[in-house]
Design an enzyme around this catalytic site. Sequence first.
Site, PDB file in Angstrom:
ATOM      1  N   LYS B  50       0.824  -1.222   0.000  1.00  0.00           N
ATOM      2  CA  LYS B  50       0.000   0.000   0.000  1.00  0.00           C
ATOM      3  C   LYS B  50       0.852   1.263   0.000  1.00  0.00           C
ATOM      4  O   LYS B  50       0.386   2.336  -0.398  1.00  0.00           O
ATOM      5  CB  LYS B  50      -0.903   0.019   1.231  1.00  0.00           C
ATOM      6  CG  LYS B  50      -1.861  -1.158   1.305  1.00  0.00           C
ATOM      7  CD  LYS B  50      -3.270  -0.756   0.960  1.00  0.00           C
ATOM      8  CE  LYS B  50      -4.182  -1.981   0.988  1.00  0.00           C
ATOM      9  NZ  LYS B  50      -5.530  -1.709   0.542  1.00  0.00           N
ATOM     10  N   SER B  75      -8.857   1.528   8.746  1.00  0.00           N
ATOM     11  CA  SER B  75      -8.176   1.063   9.949  1.00  0.00           C
ATOM     12  C   SER B  75      -7.108   0.056   9.580  1.00  0.00           C
ATOM     13  O   SER B  75      -6.523  -0.594  10.426  1.00  0.00           O
ATOM     14  CB  SER B  75      -9.182   0.461  10.940  1.00  0.00           C
ATOM     15  OG  SER B  75      -9.906  -0.564  10.297  1.00  0.00           O
TER      16      SER B  75
END
Lengths: 313, 313
Positions: B50, B75
């Site tokens: 990511k 989250s």
Amino acid sequence: MHKKDLIKAHKRIGPYIHNTPVLSSKLINEIAEASLFFKCENFQKMGAFKMRGATNAIMQLSKEQRTKGVVTHSSGNFAQALSLAAKSLEVKAYIVMPSNAPQVKKDAVKGYGGEIIICEPTLKAREAAALEIEQSKGATFLHPSNDMDVILGQGTAAKELLEEYPDLESIFTPVGGGGLIAGTALAGKYFGNGCKVIGGEPFEVDDAYRSLQSGVIESNRAMNTIADGLKTQLGDVNFPIIQEDVERIIRVTEKEIVESMRLIWERMKIVCEPSSAVALAALLKEKEFFTNKKIGIIISGGNVDLGNLPFFL
Amino acid sequence: MHKKDLIKAHKRIGPYIHNTPVLSSKLINEIAEASLFFKCENFQKMGAFKMRGATNAIMQLSKEQRTKGVVTHSSGNFAQALSLAAKSLEVKAYIVMPSNAPQVKKDAVKGYGGEIIICEPTLKAREAAALEIEQSKGATFLHPSNDMDVILGQGTAAKELLEEYPDLESIFTPVGGGGLIAGTALAGKYFGNGCKVIGGEPFEVDDAYRSLQSGVIESNRAMNTIADGLKTQLGDVNFPIIQEDVERIIRVTEKEIVESMRLIWERMKIVCEPSSAVALAALLKEKEFFTNKKIGIIISGGNVDLGNLPFFL
């Protein structure tokens, strides 16, 4: 023992082992306030540095000795290492294991082609069973750590590390039976540039620390440590080398071992044994002496039981 | 979208990411009966791929936009990735997190310099909180997976893998929100030599599988999977790419995910997330179609809670 013996050992085993990668972690460096270079023997064949010494020891046997096979008693990494090294070299390996050895360890030895001989779980029974194999099969007994060829093999990990990072100020290793630290001490002396070799040892099995204090080989009484690879004892071959060439030994608590293991798993994303974490724990314990230095750390192995990890605290 | 956009994205983010190592395991190859090349994004900065997409998306903002910061609601790994990427680029990151997010996730975001805004644990509350930050701070909202710059960033992992191993027959990735597999599909098309991209998805969250069947974006009902990174849903930016360029999606059971995760940890000695193991599980499930082929596998990340592992069975 001479520099050329270690060079020859490395050349000899080269085709049978991995030159394992060296990893670093920015976050662990920040915690240690030093530059750490982790030699990842958890990525070694069969998952530990023991592959090096086992391979070297078998390769030093005569043709006739090799025909008759090798034998050891161990329930740890040396059992697996000797099995796999013997298989690679087309030699028969007999492994004496106590009846209470975990099934996963027995399966691993079998998987690497070793023949298991089960005995009662006492040192006396293990030695008797190994002797019986020596006599009946003519197999050569190989000791996991108190054998010069094993020591030289183990030293090749630090030799590789120093070839990649010649200016390490110190190298930390865990201390168990003494083979790894003795080999590392020789490599540090021959291939380092003033490189000091320092051992990490659990307080619970601090025989090496006490042996260096008293000048004679001491035994462990209790052995209540998570670092199960370090419960073994120094021997008369490696102890003189350790006395001569190891700078010092730093003892650590069980909590410090688990904390260092957690750092390695969480921050470096690699699986290492509790024994391996002892070296990092020793450095962190006395990090004020190593600020801003370049330090090597031997990650000795990665064979753990994933169903029995110490992180549930 | 063109080949040159992916090349530019890779050049742009190069200084801010790791070109992660590719590992192989003889034992896993034996099990798979194929040659597998694992692209280890668990060794990426902040521990997951990511980082690539977050960095690329921020770098595509104007100078004025960068001054006002970025915001997302997450989250998971994207919250950490956006925080660290923003920090590296000296941009402010606002992270909307549900009040029930684990403390360890909040600490990680804080550690990377993100500012946390806590909201009620509903999608509606998360979207409202993010919108409020957009309006009050002028921050730019960045979506974790349904954003072309994020998709291009994620595709750079497969681009690197194909640069190292140009003749991969297929690349497997997990499928969650669709950013990684869409980027990988573009990289396979532009840089592979007939390389097919295949997704692995848990049966429990098989929205992508069903979306490809029906031709419209489907939702997940229950989300009872250990692969918590894959609970997110495809979006209108990545779905058309997946429809066009992904060969197929293979669904796996929870047991197959844990078994593959265990193989990776035990045999490769690396720490990966359950989501990462889904790609290997998918290959092993249908390995008869890939015998003796060269296959790439993206290990998407290594951020796990060591106190809550699935190996106690």
